[in-house]
Design an enzyme around this catalytic site. Structure first.
Site, mmCIF file in Angstrom:
data_model
loop_
_atom_site.group_PDB
_atom_site.id
_atom_site.type_symbol
_atom_site.label_atom_id
_atom_site.label_comp_id
_atom_site.label_asym_id
_atom_site.label_seq_id
_atom_site.Cartn_x
_atom_site.Cartn_y
_atom_site.Cartn_z
ATOM 1 N N CYS A 1 21.648 62.520 10.317
ATOM 2 C CA CYS A 1 22.172 63.324 11.422
ATOM 3 C C CYS A 1 22.789 64.620 10.909
ATOM 4 O O CYS A 1 22.688 65.655 11.562
ATOM 5 C CB CYS A 1 23.214 62.526 12.206
ATOM 6 S SG CYS A 1 22.589 60.986 12.903
ATOM 7 N N GLU B 1 28.161 59.253 18.425
ATOM 8 C CA GLU B 1 27.605 60.243 17.485
ATOM 9 C C GLU B 1 26.105 60.193 17.661
ATOM 10 O O GLU B 1 25.462 59.205 17.319
ATOM 11 C CB GLU B 1 28.035 59.900 16.053
ATOM 12 C CG GLU B 1 27.799 61.050 15.077
ATOM 13 C CD GLU B 1 26.505 60.903 14.312
ATOM 14 O OE1 GLU B 1 25.483 61.478 14.777
ATOM 15 O OE2 GLU B 1 26.497 60.222 13.282
#
Length: 461
Positions: free
Chosen positions: A268, A234
């Protein structure tokens, strides 16, 4: 980077740690391998009992560990307490559901017969020691969303945490030990980033998961590919927040502020690019900017602080470079955009307009409280702007038109589409992205199966 706690509110170094030597690292790798041989045979009941105890302990420690997180990386103290509580809930979620999520699957009788067999099943078995390379921005949550499913699946964990959150990293190891897990089930490796490649190449390490930057992801993926090891990555995002004419503009603007500045803008899945239909652009821009201006920037340990300092001096410098580059290219500044005087690595909530594709901030992730506003003539242009990014983690869409919802859900290049609400991670839903945001999924049943050996067991006549 030294392994140290440096308070981002004033730049003071509070604690430093010596990296583990080769001898200690070897001891821990041996321990992980040996522990896995027996832990993999433990029952779901035993694993669940241990994980539930860890959740109980974390709730008892909530205020103390929240203060540690805030001191290490600067998140507002209220958000730090909420992060700890969220981790405890996720541990309970997996403790209660893992056995069902990993239950044996039985193919249809007709398919078994067609294969020439009498019976068959698909079984999920653990892989072994898994290396987790984790970032500082959610120093508890990023680890727990790996550790809870990995431990419930029968794997053991090796944590290489970010070097600026060593106290949180050590707390996590201690938490699992106090809960009753065998010492080798979860270990924190106090090593620098330069040691990751060697650890990945060790045959005892069977897989890796990383949340972090693109360069770090490429390095882990490259070594893991060479060694033929499973990875989940990720790598961040630049999520679009699309506002259409039918949206509740007051609510959309309020949520947009939170979506941009959560965790001091260092998330994020924070909304970063705000793409607004021309019919409502001016109204939304005004309300959004007013909300950003009203935020209190200050000491993250104070209860009423909305935005604390960025986690590092370099992080602030990187953010300033993106804003300055946009300004030089002709971007307008509706609020913020200037580094405040005084100690600490603070940066004000900032709103930029007039962005072009040539500006770095259009294609790079702004990791801090800086929002970019785009005007879209219609739905087609909104989709084009939203997808004009190398990232594809998640997205936000604000509309009351179901046809528009269907179109966005079909065409947005992202791992998630959140309608009339802010993107959030939850253990029940798979989390991950496409394009340069990475691959694989965390959380949900998809996440717990990522580090399992999916085994076919077939019986002939």
């Amino acid at each position: 980077m030294p392994i140290a706690t440096v308070n981002p509110a004033d730049g003071e170094t509070l604690k430093t740690y010596e990296p583990m030597g080769e001898e200690e690292l070897e001891r821990r790798l041996q321990l992980a391998e040996a522990t896995f041989r027996t832990y993999r045979l433990s029952s779901f009941t035993d694993r669940s009992r241990l994980l539930l105890q860890a959740a109980n302990l974390l709730e008892e420690d909530q205020r103390d560990i929240a203060r540690v997180m805030t001191t290490e990386m600067g998140k507002p103290i209220r958000q730090a307490r909420a992060e700890a509580a969220k981790c405890a809930r996720a541990m309970r979620w997996y403790a209660e559901r893992a056995e069902e999520l990993l239950a044996d699957e039985r193919p249809a009788d007709a398919d078994v017969a067609d294969s020439g067999g009498t019976r068959a099943l698909v079984r999920y078995r653990p892989l072994g020691p898994v290396l987790a390379v984790m970032p500082w921005n959610f120093p508890l949550w990023q680890v727990i969303r790996f550790a809870a499913p990995a431990l419930m699946a029968g794997n053991v964990g090796l944590l290489k945490h970010a070097s600026n959150v060593p106290q949180t990293a050590l707390y996590l190891e201690d938490l699992f030990h106090r809960a009753g897990f065998t010492e080798g089930c979860f270990q924190t490796l106090l090593v620098g980033s330069g040691a990751v490649d060697e650890i990945l190449r060790d045959e005892r390490v069977k897989a890796a998961t990383l949340t972090g930057s693109e360069p770090a992801g490429r390095a882990v993926a490259s070594t893991s590919g060479e060694m033929v090891k499973k990875t989940v990555l990720e790598l961040g995002g630049s999520d679009p927040f699309v506002v259409m004419p039918s949206a509740d503009l007051d609510r959309a603007a309020r949520v947009a502020v939170t979506a941009r500045v959560q965790n001091n803008g260092q998330s994020c899945i924070a909304a970063k690019r705000f793409i607004v239909h021309s019919d409502v652009y001016d109204v939304f821009a005004e309300r959004f900017t007013e909300g950003m201006k009203a935020l209190k920037v200050g000491d993250p340990l104070e209860e009423d602080t909305d935005v604390g300092p960025l986690a590092s001096e370099q992080g602030r410098a990187d953010l300033e470079e993106l804003v300055d580059d946009a300004r030089r290219g002709g971007a307008g500044v509706l609020c913020g955009g200037e580094r405040p005087d005084g100690p600490g690595w603070y940066y004000p909530p900032t709103v930029l307009t007039g962005l072009t594709r040539e500006m770095r901030i259009h294609r790079e992730e702004a990791f801090g409280p800086v929002a970019t506003l785009y005007r879209a003539a219609d739905l087609d242009e909104a989709v084009l702007i939203a997808n004009d990014s190398p990232f594809g983690l998640s997205s936000n869409v604000w509309t009351q038109d179901e046809a528009e919802v269907d179109r966005f859900a079909r065409d947005l290049e992202a791992g998630g589409v959140f309608v009339n609400g802010m993107t959030a991670s939850h253990p029940a839903f798979p989390f991950g992205g496409v394009k340069r945001s990475g691959y694989g999924r965390e959380l949900s049943g998809h996440g717990i199966r990522e580090f399992c050996n999916i085994t076919t067991v077939w019986h002939g006549a």
